[in-house]
Design a protein around this motif. Structure first.
Motif, short mmCIF file in Angstrom:
data_model
loop_
_atom_site.label_atom_id
_atom_site.label_comp_id
_atom_site.label_asym_id
_atom_site.label_seq_id
_atom_site.Cartn_x
_atom_site.Cartn_y
_atom_site.Cartn_z
N PRO A 5 0.85 -1.18 0.00
CA PRO A 5 0.00 0.00 0.00
C PRO A 5 0.88 1.23 0.00
CG PRO A 5 0.00 -1.01 2.18
CD PRO A 5 0.76 -1.92 1.28
N GLU A 6 0.73 2.02 -1.00
CA GLU A 6 1.63 3.15 -1.15
C GLU A 6 1.07 4.38 -0.48
OE1 GLU A 6 4.86 1.78 -3.67
OE2 GLU A 6 4.50 3.62 -2.58
N GLN A 7 1.93 5.06 0.20
CA GLN A 7 1.53 6.40 0.62
C GLN A 7 1.46 7.29 -0.60
OE1 GLN A 7 4.59 7.29 3.51
NE2 GLN A 7 3.09 7.03 5.13
N HIS A 8 0.62 8.26 -0.51
CA HIS A 8 0.38 9.09 -1.68
C HIS A 8 1.65 9.71 -2.22
CE1 HIS A 8 -1.60 11.75 -4.48
NE2 HIS A 8 -0.95 12.75 -3.96
N SER A 9 2.46 10.20 -1.32
CA SER A 9 3.65 10.90 -1.79
C SER A 9 4.58 9.94 -2.53
CB SER A 9 4.37 11.56 -0.62
OG SER A 9 4.69 10.58 0.35
N ASP A 56 17.70 15.21 -8.94
CA ASP A 56 16.53 15.86 -8.34
C ASP A 56 15.47 14.84 -7.95
OD1 ASP A 56 16.52 18.86 -10.45
OD2 ASP A 56 17.71 18.30 -8.69
N ALA A 57 15.23 13.90 -8.85
CA ALA A 57 14.21 12.88 -8.58
C ALA A 57 14.61 12.02 -7.39
CB ALA A 57 13.98 12.02 -9.82
N LEU A 58 15.88 11.65 -7.34
CA LEU A 58 16.35 10.83 -6.22
C LEU A 58 16.20 11.59 -4.90
CD1 LEU A 58 19.56 9.29 -7.79
CD2 LEU A 58 17.63 7.99 -6.93
N GLN A 59 16.59 12.84 -4.93
CA GLN A 59 16.51 13.61 -3.69
C GLN A 59 15.08 13.88 -3.27
OE1 GLN A 59 19.10 16.98 -4.30
NE2 GLN A 59 20.84 15.63 -4.67
N ALA A 60 14.22 14.10 -4.25
CA ALA A 60 12.81 14.31 -3.92
C ALA A 60 12.20 13.02 -3.35
CB ALA A 60 12.05 14.76 -5.16
N ALA A 78 24.22 10.31 -5.05
CA ALA A 78 23.31 11.32 -5.59
C ALA A 78 22.17 11.70 -4.65
CB ALA A 78 22.73 10.84 -6.93
N ALA A 79 21.90 10.89 -3.66
CA ALA A 79 20.79 11.20 -2.76
C ALA A 79 21.23 11.32 -1.30
CB ALA A 79 19.68 10.15 -2.89
#
Lengths: 186, 104
Positions: free
Chosen positions: A94-98, B25-29, A124-125
């Motif tokens: 079940p996915e949270q909306h975000s 950007d997508a990864l960080q978001a 990168a993150a």
């Protein structure tokens, strides 16, 4: 504040970023949270080996990396479809909306080999330097750079990204889901 | 429109800075959506248990961030309003020293 309270604060403070990495890496919230929990337990048990003033996030991520790797290998030995299960988890949870907004992106991420996915996430993150990531993953900087490059290239190809495209919630996922989400060869 | 192709035949997608930054950007978001969930109860409870005291995190949704809590985490001598049994502080402002380890 006591020393123990300071430790607890530091560990708790790291939880969101540990979870972000673990969930993105494993594709499964429950499994990720179990890994994070194990990481915290190990950190507390080995706190004496942590050098004060050194990089606690990197130390915690190293623990998490090792745990993920062990668990991944164990599951592969048990002949579980580890790679395919990443996408299956995404489909069934079940996915949270975000998180729905990134479902397609996360499915593409799941199609990367784990080593590439991990390197990409850390660089990168999670915001670590290449040198820090090399230390976390216990390999050469060049290896990390290569993995990150290949991860980016494959993601870009999977998502057919060109200069004009954006990632967003309005893209069809039918192509991905029908493709079965099987991981490509390493 | 984007589609994902399991066996991509698009070798010419350029990995230029624009593409790279879009991926970043997508990864960080994506990360941000998870970070915003804060610290689930299970972790706060876990650490409280390990610590060997019966500290109960105040508030319904502990969202402790590294340095974003309400109380200052510095050398202030003012008593911190916690419910734990504080021991005298040996070192004031650093992460744990190797010499001190609580019951595990």
């Amino acid at each position: 504040m006591t020393v123990q309270a300071a430790v607890r604060e530091a560990l708790l403070g790291a939880v969101p970023s540990l979870r972000a990495f673990a969930i993105s890496l494993s594709g499964n919230v429950d499994r990720a949270d179990d890994l994070v929990q194990e990481t915290l337990l190990r950190a507390m048990a080995n706190i004496d080996s942590f050098h004060p003033g050194s990089n606690m996030p990197a130390w915690l991520f190293t623990i998490l990396h090792n745990l993920f790797r062990s668990e991944y290998r164990k599951r592969r030995r048990e002949v579980e479809d580890v790679d395919g299960s990443y996408v299956e988890s995404l489909k069934s949870q079940p996915e949270q909306h975000s998180r729905m907004d990134f479902k397609e992106f996360r499915i593409a991420l799941g199609m990367l080999p784990p080593d590439q996915r991990e390197a990409l996430l850390l660089v990168a993150a999670s915001g670590f330097s290449y040198e820090e990531v090399a230390a976390i993953c216990d390999c050469a900087v060049g290896t990390i750079k290569s993995r990150v490059f290949r991860a980016r290239a494959r993601l870009a190809a999977l998502l057919s990204v060109d200069n004009a495209d954006e990632f967003g919630p309005d893209h069809t996922t039918r192509a991905i889901l029908s493709a079965g989400g099987r991981n490509a060869t390493r | 429109m984007m589609q994902i192709e399991a066996r991509s035949r698009k070798p010419h997608v350029r990995l230029n800075r624009h593409v790279q930054s879009k991926l970043g950007d997508a990864l960080q978001a994506m990360y941000e959506t998870i970070v915003q969930e804060g610290v689930p109860d299970r972790f706060a409870k876990l650490l409280a248990q390990i610590d060997g005291n019966r500290d109960v995190m105040a508030g319904p949704e502990p969202t402790t961030k590294l340095d974003g809590s309400e109380e200052p985490r510095n050398k202030s001598p003012a008593p911190v309003a916690t419910q734990q049994a504080d021991r005298p502080l040996a070192k004031t402002d650093s992460l744990p020293k190797a010499t001190h380890k609580g019951p595990s």
